[in-house]
Design a protein around this motif. Structure first.
Motif, PDB file in Angstrom:
ATOM      1  N   ALA A 149      -1.715 -13.877   9.413  1.00 38.96           N
ATOM      2  CA  ALA A 149      -1.222 -14.904   8.498  1.00 38.96           C
ATOM      3  C   ALA A 149      -2.115 -15.024   7.272  1.00 38.96           C
ATOM      4  N   GLU A 150      -3.418 -15.011   7.496  1.00 41.27           N
ATOM      5  CA  GLU A 150      -4.354 -15.229   6.400  1.00 41.27           C
ATOM      6  C   GLU A 150      -4.414 -14.035   5.448  1.00 41.27           C
ATOM      7  N   LEU A 151      -4.383 -12.820   5.987  1.00 41.14           N
ATOM      8  CA  LEU A 151      -4.393 -11.625   5.143  1.00 41.14           C
ATOM      9  C   LEU A 151      -3.170 -11.575   4.237  1.00 41.14           C
ATOM     10  N   LEU A 152      -2.011 -11.888   4.794  1.00 38.21           N
ATOM     11  CA  LEU A 152      -0.783 -11.843   4.001  1.00 38.21           C
ATOM     12  C   LEU A 152      -0.794 -12.908   2.914  1.00 38.21           C
ATOM     13  N   PHE A 153      -1.311 -14.089   3.220  1.00 40.20           N
ATOM     14  CA  PHE A 153      -1.383 -15.126   2.191  1.00 40.20           C
ATOM     15  C   PHE A 153      -2.345 -14.715   1.084  1.00 40.20           C
ATOM     16  N   ARG A 154      -3.517 -14.212   1.467  1.00 44.34           N
ATOM     17  CA  ARG A 154      -4.516 -13.821   0.476  1.00 44.34           C
ATOM     18  C   ARG A 154      -3.987 -12.719  -0.440  1.00 44.34           C
ATOM     19  N   ALA A 155      -3.096 -11.890   0.106  1.00 42.72           N
ATOM     20  CA  ALA A 155      -2.517 -10.806  -0.686  1.00 42.72           C
ATOM     21  C   ALA A 155      -1.273 -11.236  -1.448  1.00 42.72           C
ATOM     22  N   GLY A 156      -0.773 -12.456  -1.160  1.00 39.86           N
ATOM     23  CA  GLY A 156       0.461 -12.917  -1.789  1.00 39.86           C
ATOM     24  C   GLY A 156       1.667 -12.130  -1.363  1.00 39.86           C
ATOM     25  N   LEU A 157       1.674 -11.650  -0.114  1.00 39.18           N
ATOM     26  CA  LEU A 157       2.746 -10.788   0.374  1.00 39.18           C
ATOM     27  C   LEU A 157       3.732 -11.543   1.254  1.00 39.18           C
ATOM     28  N   ASN A 158       5.005 -11.304   1.029  1.00 40.68           N
ATOM     29  CA  ASN A 158       6.047 -11.810   1.904  1.00 40.68           C
ATOM     30  C   ASN A 158       5.950 -11.074   3.239  1.00 40.68           C
TER      31      ASN A 158
END
Length: 328
Positions: free
Chosen positions: A229-238
């Motif tokens: 969850a955190e990696l995807l948010f930090r990357a701004g990825l859907n």
């Protein structure tokens, strides 16, 4: 489920406290009697983590493989020597923040960075973390087994009890190689460009959503629900974006951020995913999980960046936390 940083910390505990020593093994629970007998009395020669799995080598070419799964954890007691990489200058337990500064250890409410218990949180873990003060000293050594101890490893000075693992088995070297060959790269174990290239190539071939790919241990080792969850948010990825729809640069950035967060997790013992925190803000985040994550377990709360309510959905039978605005 314990994620990759926890397993690396466990391996370091064994490297520091057991490797080079003759170890007695037993199965107080009775479910690993034959396996314990195969290793009992031998010298431990290596301890290594690959993602969420740990491998302990003994001097007669047999290995103990442990996968903690959802509920597994190790409890340590005795004269525990801390990992030198997380020791502060004065010899007491310390931890490194994102800017490389060593600060005194800050225990969180769940004891996530405990030296005495690492793995899935449970009542005995909280009990041990509450005792983890300078005055900590077991009344007897070794202590009486608590609960369902699958296997106990014991030297003259240190005891390690394993409870609730998904896997606990004795393997020969070829079997260890076969298990590791099925796992994706782990940036702590292999920080090479070849490992990064392998990750990028695998992701870019898949039509699977990136939120599922990151949880696939054959693609990349060690990422669990929190880090996903955190990696995807930090990357701004859907989370639903297909892997093959992402650019090489985007996937490489994911790999490098995973290496960054994993290193912080190993050094601090906590899944700290917010950068540039200092002073009271850093201390608060280290002490409380709710203050050190962008989206994980923040469903219904406003996004820390845009104010949109964080969404909770299910993906791959696991909870997915994300911001529909920041992660378009």
């Amino acid at each position: 489920m314990p994620e990759g940083h926890s397993v690396h910390r466990i391996a370091r505990q064994f490297q520091r406290n057991f490797v080079g020593s003759r170890v007695s093994l037993s199965s107080p629970q009775g479910r690993f009697v034959a396996g314990a007998a195969q290793l009992d009395g031998h010298v431990m020669t290596d301890a290594r983590a690959v993602g969420k799995q740990m491998f302990l080598e003994f001097d007669h070419d047999l290995w103990l493989r442990v996968h903690l799964g959802l509920y597994g954890a190790w409890d340590f007691s005795g004269e525990i020597m801390m990992d030198a990489t997380i020791a502060s200058a004065n010899g007491r337990m310390g931890q490194t923040n994102q800017r490389g500064t060593t600060v005194p250890a800050i225990l969180d409410s769940a004891g996530e960075n405990s030296l005495h218990s690492i793995g899935a949180p449970r009542r005995t873990r909280v009990r041990m973390s509450e005792q983890e003060k300078e005055s900590y000293a077991p009344e007897t050594f070794p202590p009486e087994p608590i609960g369902q101890v699958r296997v106990r490893l014991l030297t003259d000075t240190v005891c390690a009890d394993l409870r609730g693992p998904t896997a606990c088995e004795v393997l020969e070297p070829a079997q260890v190689d076969a298990v590791i060959a099925k796992l994706g790269p782990d940036p702590i174990l292999d920080p090479s460009i070849e490992a990064e290239d392998r990750f990028v190539a695998t992701v870019r071939k898949k039509s699977t959503p990136i939120g599922l790919i990151l949880m696939d241990q054959s693609v990349v080792s060690g990422i669990g629900n929190v880090y996903r969850a955190e990696l995807l948010f930090r990357a701004g990825l859907n989370p639903y974006a297909p892997g093959k729809s992402l650019t090489d640069d985007t996937v490489r950035a994911l790999w490098n951020d995973w290496a960054h967060l994993l290193t912080i997790g190993v050094e601090t013992g906590q899944m700290m995913t917010m950068d540039n925190l200092e002073g009271d803000a850093y201390s608060l985040a280290m002490a409380n999980r709710a203050d050190r994550h962008w989206v994980y377990k923040r469903e219904g709360l406003p996004c820390r960046v845009c104010g949109t309510h964080i969404t909770l959905e299910e993906m791959g039978a696991r909870k997915l936390y994300w911001c529909p605005s920041c992660q378009r």
